[in-house]
Design an enzyme around this catalytic site. Structure first.
Site, PDB file in Angstrom:
ATOM      1  N   PRO A  85       0.805  -1.230   0.000  1.00 15.92           N
ATOM      2  CA  PRO A  85       0.000   0.000   0.000  1.00 15.92           C
ATOM      3  C   PRO A  85       0.833   1.274   0.000  1.00 15.92           C
ATOM      4  O   PRO A  85       0.303   2.358  -0.243  1.00 15.92           O
ATOM      5  CB  PRO A  85      -0.814  -0.123   1.291  1.00 15.92           C
ATOM      6  CG  PRO A  85       0.038  -0.959   2.192  1.00 15.92           C
ATOM      7  CD  PRO A  85       0.742  -1.936   1.293  1.00 15.92           C
TER       8      PRO A  85
ATOM      9  N   THR B  61       0.724  -6.144   2.301  1.00 18.78           N
ATOM     10  CA  THR B  61       1.978  -6.257   3.047  1.00 18.78           C
ATOM     11  C   THR B  61       1.977  -5.319   4.242  1.00 18.78           C
ATOM     12  O   THR B  61       1.433  -4.213   4.184  1.00 18.78           O
ATOM     13  CB  THR B  61       3.188  -5.959   2.149  1.00 18.78           C
ATOM     14  OG1 THR B  61       3.118  -4.607   1.696  1.00 18.78           O
ATOM     15  CG2 THR B  61       3.208  -6.889   0.951  1.00 18.78           C
TER      16      THR B  61
ATOM     17  N   GLY C 168       5.423  -1.168  -6.747  1.00 22.27           N
ATOM     18  CA  GLY C 168       6.577  -0.865  -7.580  1.00 22.27           C
ATOM     19  C   GLY C 168       7.414  -2.105  -7.851  1.00 22.27           C
ATOM     20  O   GLY C 168       7.068  -3.222  -7.449  1.00 22.27           O
ATOM     21  N   ASP C 169       8.548  -1.887  -8.510  1.00 22.81           N
ATOM     22  CA  ASP C 169       9.436  -3.005  -8.814  1.00 22.81           C
ATOM     23  C   ASP C 169       9.989  -3.661  -7.544  1.00 22.81           C
ATOM     24  O   ASP C 169      10.363  -4.835  -7.558  1.00 22.81           O
ATOM     25  CB  ASP C 169      10.594  -2.527  -9.690  1.00 22.81           C
ATOM     26  CG  ASP C 169      10.130  -2.127 -11.086  1.00 22.81           C
ATOM     27  OD1 ASP C 169       9.281  -2.838 -11.646  1.00 22.81           O
ATOM     28  OD2 ASP C 169      10.615  -1.102 -11.605  1.00 22.81           O
TER      29      ASP C 169
ATOM     30  N   GLY D  21       3.773   1.745  -8.652  1.00 21.63           N
ATOM     31  CA  GLY D  21       4.874   2.433  -7.987  1.00 21.63           C
ATOM     32  C   GLY D  21       5.290   3.675  -8.750  1.00 21.63           C
ATOM     33  O   GLY D  21       4.533   4.244  -9.532  1.00 21.63           O
ATOM     34  N   SER D  22       6.545   4.078  -8.518  1.00 22.02           N
ATOM     35  CA  SER D  22       7.068   5.276  -9.173  1.00 22.02           C
ATOM     36  C   SER D  22       7.804   4.947 -10.469  1.00 22.02           C
ATOM     37  O   SER D  22       7.652   5.647 -11.467  1.00 22.02           O
ATOM     38  CB  SER D  22       8.019   6.017  -8.225  1.00 22.02           C
ATOM     39  OG  SER D  22       7.358   6.412  -7.045  1.00 22.02           O
ATOM     40  N   GLY D  23       8.607   3.873 -10.447  1.00 19.77           N
ATOM     41  CA  GLY D  23       9.408   3.546 -11.617  1.00 19.77           C
ATOM     42  C   GLY D  23       8.680   2.667 -12.618  1.00 19.77           C
ATOM     43  O   GLY D  23       8.546   2.995 -13.793  1.00 19.77           O
TER      44      GLY D  23
ATOM     45  N   ARG E 178       8.499  10.886  -3.037  1.00 14.48           N
ATOM     46  CA  ARG E 178       7.715   9.809  -3.644  1.00 14.48           C
ATOM     47  C   ARG E 178       6.226  10.137  -3.737  1.00 14.48           C
ATOM     48  O   ARG E 178       5.505   9.541  -4.522  1.00 14.48           O
ATOM     49  CB  ARG E 178       7.927   8.488  -2.922  1.00 14.48           C
ATOM     50  CG  ARG E 178       7.387   8.406  -1.550  1.00 14.48           C
ATOM     51  CD  ARG E 178       7.306   6.957  -1.030  1.00 14.48           C
ATOM     52  NE  ARG E 178       8.471   6.157  -1.337  1.00 14.48           N
ATOM     53  CZ  ARG E 178       8.429   5.081  -2.129  1.00 14.48           C
ATOM     54  NH1 ARG E 178       7.295   4.720  -2.700  1.00 14.48           N
ATOM     55  NH2 ARG E 178       9.501   4.368  -2.347  1.00 14.48           N
TER      56      ARG E 178
ATOM     57  N   ARG F  30       9.149  12.596  -9.507  1.00 15.85           N
ATOM     58  CA  ARG F  30      10.254  12.819  -8.564  1.00 15.85           C
ATOM     59  C   ARG F  30      11.610  12.643  -9.248  1.00 15.85           C
ATOM     60  O   ARG F  30      12.570  13.336  -8.920  1.00 15.85           O
ATOM     61  CB  ARG F  30      10.132  11.867  -7.377  1.00 15.85           C
ATOM     62  CG  ARG F  30      10.527  10.443  -7.672  1.00 15.85           C
ATOM     63  CD  ARG F  30      10.276   9.501  -6.524  1.00 15.85           C
ATOM     64  NE  ARG F  30      11.410   8.625  -6.311  1.00 15.85           N
ATOM     65  CZ  ARG F  30      11.325   7.370  -5.924  1.00 15.85           C
ATOM     66  NH1 ARG F  30      10.142   6.833  -5.670  1.00 15.85           N
ATOM     67  NH2 ARG F  30      12.408   6.648  -5.735  1.00 15.85           N
TER      68      ARG F  30
END
Length: 607
Positions: A189, A220, A246-247, A278-280, A349, A355
């Site tokens: 989350p 998680t 994310g990854d 996620g971000s990436g 983030r 970012r």
């Protein structure tokens, strides 16, 4: 009222398309639209998909809804009318919003309507300005040839069962193919801007419901939760493991699998998948790129369809060794500029992938240089590598007899029994039904977990940890030990570097096309080397061109992209960042080698 011989109705907006006369036809019927005089639809369910031919006033219009774009179907019944409403069944077809349908076992059925309605859900690739996107389409077939609902429903169910068999790649039978295994979904989350829960609820769960794909969702609770979970559970009871976030979530899952004694069998039989929240989101972006699936940030339609369809493909993994740890990676290893941006921008983030751009500007102003020795085994001819294995459709695991083989796992099978768990049943009620004439995407979908099984965390807030000391397994290394001398044919470069970044996927972020030639399973790592002496204007041009994959093109003495099969980085000093799949690892000597076709990953059915 329609003539009694006009046994079935259909409503759908047709576009220009085509049908293949050579395709195998399984079912064929004629349908009529009562609101349009002399409009006839000839519908065929074929090996290619759903073929529709509209005949009106001597003209024909054809379209084929490809089988790979169809996600599922459901049989429905009409809803009981309000007192005072028209008693004529067909009058409800005049207005697009008047006819309502409900689930077959609903208590709000219209017993006077003997029709059976088959909803077919599809997500069709369509051109939208400059890009492709998937648009949700609902095809509605009304079966009413017979005088009893049971007979009409039997006909609708025959179509539904045949369609389910075709989607699953099974032989056509009178019984729907079994769907007894669930997906295991591990959701972080806190990934990226923290919207993973919301995205799953609004984008993923409704589609899985339409596809009738059951799942177990575990949220998680702490770092390494996903890693402990897959290491200590009987993963053979699930049809696949999905990391939502994310990854980094998939990095935990992958390494948890390699910490099992039965790692080889587990990875062969239980495919992995990722839903990008996620971000990436480098891996998900790479998969969409390789399989020609549109990638739209925070639009999870394509990746979710891959979960439902069950098509898998092999993927390379990279074994990484530091002074104190062994780990396995699926995305990249970084030293220097990009790793600095990745780690130091964590404080931003909340703004998501933006970012990276913000922090890149800061790092260009305060450019750093790192001393060290870089060694690598260069691949001389990437065109002469073994071809990757072909994708295949996921089949059910028949091994293990329901038992986990790891001796460490037995005592910890229920190590997180108080964790937050959502369970979706395959035959659960659909929480959202579109209107009768809906053929367009719903832009404000909502899915409620009402009716799902839910367990909250322990009341005292305690966090459960597995006391097992994990041991990394996996394929044996072909390299000398980290501090030993390397083979003589390796290339060695010593000096100052702005960065060294190695990727084995095409994208390392949503907007960073790192290695355009990269495939999921080609046995190649692409090493980007930027030496000290590069100007800031060159670096700015590098980042500007990264979205198009042209960042390493041209004659440049300071920037080069090299295909390698193994490498070693030995940095000097103790200041700097080393990352693996975006995760910070200890700063010091690090070496890596690629192992082809180790993991099976769920992929779109578009290639």
């Amino acid at each position: 009222m329609a003539d009694s011989q006009m046994g079935k109705d259909v409503s759908i907006a047709l576009e220009d398309g085509y049908s293949d006369s050579k395709e195998h036809v399984y079912l064929e019927e004629t349908f009529y639209i009562l609101s349009k005089k002399n409009s006839v639809f000839r519908v065929r369910l074929t090996s290619k998909g759903l073929s529709l031919t509209k005949e009106a006033e001597g003209k024909k219009k054809e379209q084929t809804i490809l089988l790979r774009d169809i996600i599922g179907s459901k049989c429905m019944r009409s809803k009981r009318r309000r007192p005072g409403a028209s008693s004529c069944v067909c009058s409800s077809l005049v207005g697009s919003q008047q006819l309502k349908v409900v689930d077959e076992n609903s208590g709000d059925l219209d017993e006077n309507d003997i029709s059976a309605y088959l909803y077919i859900y599809a997500y069709i690739l369509k051109q939208s300005r400059r890009t492709l996107k998937r648009e949700r389409t609902t095809i509605t077939l009304r079966f009413r040839s017979y005088d009893k609902y049971e007979d009409n429903n039997k006909e609708a169910q025959k179509w539904r069962t045949t369609l389910k068999c075709l989607i699953a790649g099974r032989s056509i039978t009178s019984v729907p193919p079994p769907n007894d295994k669930k997906l295991l979904i591990l959701l972080n989350p806190k990934s990226g801007p923290g919207k993973a829960r919301e995205l799953f609820q609004t984008k993923v769960a409704p589609l899985l419901q339409e596809a009738e794909v059951p799942y177990d969702l575990h949220v998680t609770k702490y770092a390494q939760y996903a890693r402990e979970f897959v290491r200590t559970r009987n993963v053979y009871s699930w049809r696949g493991i999905v990391a939502v976030g994310g990854d980094g979530v998939l990095f935990e899952v992958l390494n948890g699998m390699f910490e099992r004694l039965d790692w080889q069998q587990a990875l062969a039989e239980v495919p992995l998948a990722i839903l990008p929240c996620g971000s990436g989101n480098g891996l998900s972006r790479s998969i969409c790129h390789v399989y020609n699936e549109p990638y739209i940030p925070q639009n999870l339609t394509g990746p979710t369809m891959a979960l439902a369809r069950g098509k898998t493909a092999p993927m390379d993994v990279v074994r990484i060794e530091t002074k104190t740890k062994i780990m396995f990676s699926f995305l990249s290893v970084g030293w220097g500029l990009i790793s600095d941006i990745d780690i130091e921008s964590e404080r931003l983030r909340a703004i998501g992938s933006q970012r990276f751009a913000v922090w890149a500007v800061a790092r260009l102003v305060g450019l750093r240089r790192y001393k060290g020795v870089l060694s690598y085994a260069k691949i001389k001819d990437v065109s002469n590598l073994p071809k990757p294995k072909q994708p295949f459709t996921l089949s059910h695991s028949i091994s293990q007899d329901g038992a986990l083989d790891s001796p460490d796992a037995e005592a910890f099978i229920d190590c997180d029994e108080h964790a937050e768990v959502f369970t979706s049943a395959a035959n659960g009620k659909h929480q959202r039904v579109d209107s009768w004439y809906s053929v367009n995407s719903r832009r404000s979908a909502f899915f409620s977990t009402r009716g799902s099984e839910y367990h909250s965390v322990t009341s005292d807030g305690s966090e459960l940890r597995s006391p097992v000391h994990a041991c990394m397994h996996g394929p044996a290394s072909h390299l000398p030990s980290l501090m030993s001398q390397l083979p003589s044919h390796w290339v060695h470069e010593e000096g100052e570097f702005v960065m060294v970044h190695v990727s084995y996927q095409s994208f390392i972020g949503e907007d960073f096309l790192f290695a355009p030639q990269s495939q999921l399973s080609d046995g190649v790592m692409w090493m980007l080397i930027i030496k000290a002496g590069v100007s800031r204007s060159q670096l700015l041009s590098f980042f500007m061109n990264a979205g198009h994959g042209t960042h390493a093109e041209g004659d440049n003495d300071h920037i080069k992209l090299v295909p390698v099969s193994a490498f070693r980085i030995v940095p000097e000093g103790s200041e700097g960042h080393l990352t693996v799949d975006g995760e910070l690892v200890e700063y010091g000597p690090i070496q890596a080698e690629i192992f082809p076709n180790i993991v099976n990953i769920l992929v779109p059915d578009n290639k």
